[in-house]
Design a protein around this motif. Structure first.
Motif, PDB file in Angstrom:
ATOM      1  N   ASN A 142     -59.603  15.068 -30.298  1.00  0.00           N
ATOM      2  CA  ASN A 142     -58.179  15.277 -30.606  1.00  0.00           C
ATOM      3  C   ASN A 142     -57.837  16.731 -30.311  1.00  0.00           C
ATOM      4  O   ASN A 142     -58.465  17.651 -30.850  1.00  0.00           O
ATOM      5  CB  ASN A 142     -57.898  14.986 -32.086  1.00  0.00           C
ATOM      6  CG  ASN A 142     -58.092  13.523 -32.430  1.00  0.00           C
ATOM      7  OD1 ASN A 142     -57.735  12.637 -31.644  1.00  0.00           O
ATOM      8  ND2 ASN A 142     -58.681  13.250 -33.596  1.00  0.00           N
ATOM      9  N   ASN A 143     -56.830  16.925 -29.445  1.00  0.00           N
ATOM     10  CA  ASN A 143     -56.492  18.302 -29.062  1.00  0.00           C
ATOM     11  C   ASN A 143     -54.987  18.505 -28.942  1.00  0.00           C
ATOM     12  O   ASN A 143     -54.215  17.560 -28.815  1.00  0.00           O
ATOM     13  CB  ASN A 143     -57.210  18.691 -27.766  1.00  0.00           C
ATOM     14  CG  ASN A 143     -56.474  18.218 -26.525  1.00  0.00           C
ATOM     15  OD1 ASN A 143     -56.225  18.994 -25.607  1.00  0.00           O
ATOM     16  ND2 ASN A 143     -56.131  16.948 -26.438  1.00  0.00           N
ATOM     17  N   VAL A 144     -54.597  19.782 -28.998  1.00  0.00           N
ATOM     18  CA  VAL A 144     -53.202  20.196 -28.842  1.00  0.00           C
ATOM     19  C   VAL A 144     -53.160  21.291 -27.782  1.00  0.00           C
ATOM     20  O   VAL A 144     -53.971  22.218 -27.809  1.00  0.00           O
ATOM     21  CB  VAL A 144     -52.613  20.724 -30.166  1.00  0.00           C
ATOM     22  CG1 VAL A 144     -51.219  21.328 -29.934  1.00  0.00           C
ATOM     23  CG2 VAL A 144     -52.536  19.624 -31.215  1.00  0.00           C
ATOM     24  N   VAL A 145     -52.184  21.162 -26.867  1.00  0.00           N
ATOM     25  CA  VAL A 145     -51.955  22.201 -25.861  1.00  0.00           C
ATOM     26  C   VAL A 145     -50.530  22.720 -26.043  1.00  0.00           C
ATOM     27  O   VAL A 145     -49.578  21.918 -26.109  1.00  0.00           O
ATOM     28  CB  VAL A 145     -52.158  21.669 -24.430  1.00  0.00           C
ATOM     29  CG1 VAL A 145     -51.847  22.765 -23.400  1.00  0.00           C
ATOM     30  CG2 VAL A 145     -53.585  21.159 -24.245  1.00  0.00           C
ATOM     31  N   VAL A 146     -50.398  24.048 -26.107  1.00  0.00           N
ATOM     32  CA  VAL A 146     -49.093  24.678 -26.328  1.00  0.00           C
ATOM     33  C   VAL A 146     -48.763  25.591 -25.148  1.00  0.00           C
ATOM     34  O   VAL A 146     -49.602  26.419 -24.741  1.00  0.00           O
ATOM     35  CB  VAL A 146     -49.091  25.506 -27.635  1.00  0.00           C
ATOM     36  CG1 VAL A 146     -47.751  26.210 -27.811  1.00  0.00           C
ATOM     37  CG2 VAL A 146     -49.383  24.614 -28.836  1.00  0.00           C
ATOM     38  N   LYS A 147     -47.552  25.406 -24.602  1.00  0.00           N
ATOM     39  CA  LYS A 147     -47.074  26.345 -23.587  1.00  0.00           C
ATOM     40  C   LYS A 147     -46.433  27.513 -24.328  1.00  0.00           C
ATOM     41  O   LYS A 147     -45.439  27.359 -25.047  1.00  0.00           O
ATOM     42  CB  LYS A 147     -46.043  25.691 -22.666  1.00  0.00           C
ATOM     43  CG  LYS A 147     -45.549  26.643 -21.578  1.00  0.00           C
ATOM     44  CD  LYS A 147     -44.539  25.968 -20.654  1.00  0.00           C
ATOM     45  CE  LYS A 147     -44.080  26.930 -19.566  1.00  0.00           C
ATOM     46  NZ  LYS A 147     -43.094  26.310 -18.654  1.00  0.00           N
ATOM     47  N   MET A 148     -47.001  28.706 -24.166  1.00  0.00           N
ATOM     48  CA  MET A 148     -46.514  29.876 -24.880  1.00  0.00           C
ATOM     49  C   MET A 148     -45.245  30.419 -24.233  1.00  0.00           C
ATOM     50  O   MET A 148     -44.942  30.119 -23.066  1.00  0.00           O
ATOM     51  CB  MET A 148     -47.602  30.955 -24.911  1.00  0.00           C
ATOM     52  CG  MET A 148     -48.973  30.445 -25.360  1.00  0.00           C
ATOM     53  SD  MET A 148     -48.950  29.653 -26.984  1.00  0.00           S
ATOM     54  CE  MET A 148     -48.663  31.074 -28.021  1.00  0.00           C
ATOM     55  N   ASN A 149     -44.514  31.217 -24.977  1.00  0.00           N
ATOM     56  CA  ASN A 149     -43.250  31.759 -24.454  1.00  0.00           C
ATOM     57  C   ASN A 149     -43.448  32.693 -23.267  1.00  0.00           C
ATOM     58  O   ASN A 149     -42.505  32.912 -22.493  1.00  0.00           O
ATOM     59  CB  ASN A 149     -42.509  32.505 -25.570  1.00  0.00           C
ATOM     60  CG  ASN A 149     -41.729  31.553 -26.468  1.00  0.00           C
ATOM     61  OD1 ASN A 149     -41.768  30.334 -26.276  1.00  0.00           O
ATOM     62  ND2 ASN A 149     -41.039  32.093 -27.456  1.00  0.00           N
ATOM     63  N   ASP A 150     -44.649  33.260 -23.130  1.00  0.00           N
ATOM     64  CA  ASP A 150     -44.890  34.148 -21.983  1.00  0.00           C
ATOM     65  C   ASP A 150     -45.361  33.382 -20.746  1.00  0.00           C
ATOM     66  O   ASP A 150     -45.700  33.977 -19.720  1.00  0.00           O
ATOM     67  CB  ASP A 150     -45.905  35.234 -22.348  1.00  0.00           C
ATOM     68  CG  ASP A 150     -47.274  34.667 -22.697  1.00  0.00           C
ATOM     69  OD1 ASP A 150     -47.447  33.424 -22.663  1.00  0.00           O
ATOM     70  OD2 ASP A 150     -48.187  35.460 -23.015  1.00  0.00           O
TER      71      ASP A 150
END
Length: 264
Positions: free
Chosen positions: A189-197
């Protein structure tokens, strides 16, 4: 031969003439000290009736003087009342003006203080949103970036492992948007986040997820709980930093976090 005006039964002296004569006579008697001594029975008999206004004119003069004084006193009282009313109205107007000015200043001060607090709050929020944190509070790196071994299909570790017991809160390291949340094969189980930069961060081997795709996250927000799902030998958090959401675009996670102010 000189003629004089007739008197007696043919012509009676005028009222003004009689009044003047009476006043002059009284004045003469007073000057001779006679008025104060005329109390004998003979004088009383000679003057049986007291002098009237018409006989002497003195009472009329006294009454007129008294009436004039009363009118003057009334006028003065009215003027004083008017002056007092004007002074009171002026004082009330000045007091009202001072009160309005004090109210205006108080409102201006309150507005300035409110705006200052709002600016401070916005600045604090801006700093918070631009701040990065460690994905697990108070933890440490248990496996380094690019460590070699047969445990990894690529031959080396593409991220870093944080020591964590199962169920430990896993946090977003910064502000961004979730682009993946679910099963990730070897990552469990994983989460990927696109950061604001524009960079990406990945959180693997989670026991449960707290966010969904499309959701915005802020620094320190919980995105899941640590676990040992996928290709894992025990509970921990696998953390990666990438230039894209694709596998193989990894960069040094420790250098990435340190560049954003996180000391590990």
């Amino acid at each position: 031969m000189a003629f004089t005006r007739a008197t007696g039964k043919h012509r009676r002296p005028s009222r003004m003439t009689r009044r003047s004569a009476n006043i002059a006579g009284i004045a003469t008697l007073a000057g001779a000290g006679v008025v104060g001594t005329l109390s004998s029975p003979a004088f009383a008999a000679a003057e049986p009736v007291a002098a009237t206004v018409e006989d002497t004119g003195l009472n009329a003069i006294v009454v007129a003087d008294t009436l004039a004084e009363q009118i003057d006193a009334q006028a003065q009282a009215q003027q004083q009342a008017a002056d007092a009313a004007a002074a009171k109205a002026k004082a009330e107007a000045e007091a009202k003006k001072r009160a309005e000015e004090a109210k205006r200043k108080a409102e201006a001060k309150a507005k300035a203080e409110r705006e200052a607090k709002e600016r401070a709050a916005r600045e604090a929020e801006r700093k918070r949103l631009n701040t990065f944190v460690s994905p697990i509070a108070g933890s440490y790196v248990s496996t380094a970036y690019q460590a070699g071994g047969a445990a990894w299909s690529s031959g080396s570790h593409t991220g870093i492992d944080f020591h964590a017991a199962s169920g430990t809160s896993v946090r977003a390291v910064g502000m961004g948007t979730v682009v993946e949340a679910g099963w990730g094969g070897a990552y469990g189980n994983n989460v990927v986040v696109k950061m604001n930069d524009g960079t990406y961060t990945q959180y693997g081997h989670l026991s449960s997820l707290s966010v969904a795709v499309g959701q915005s996250v802020t620094p320190g927000q919980q995105i899941g709980l640590a676990g040992s799902t996928g290709n894992s030998t025990g509970p921990h958090l696998h953390f990666e930093a990438r230039t894209s959401p694709e596998y193989g675009s990894d960069i040094d996670p420790i250098g990435y976090l340190r560049a954003h102010g996180v000391n590990l």
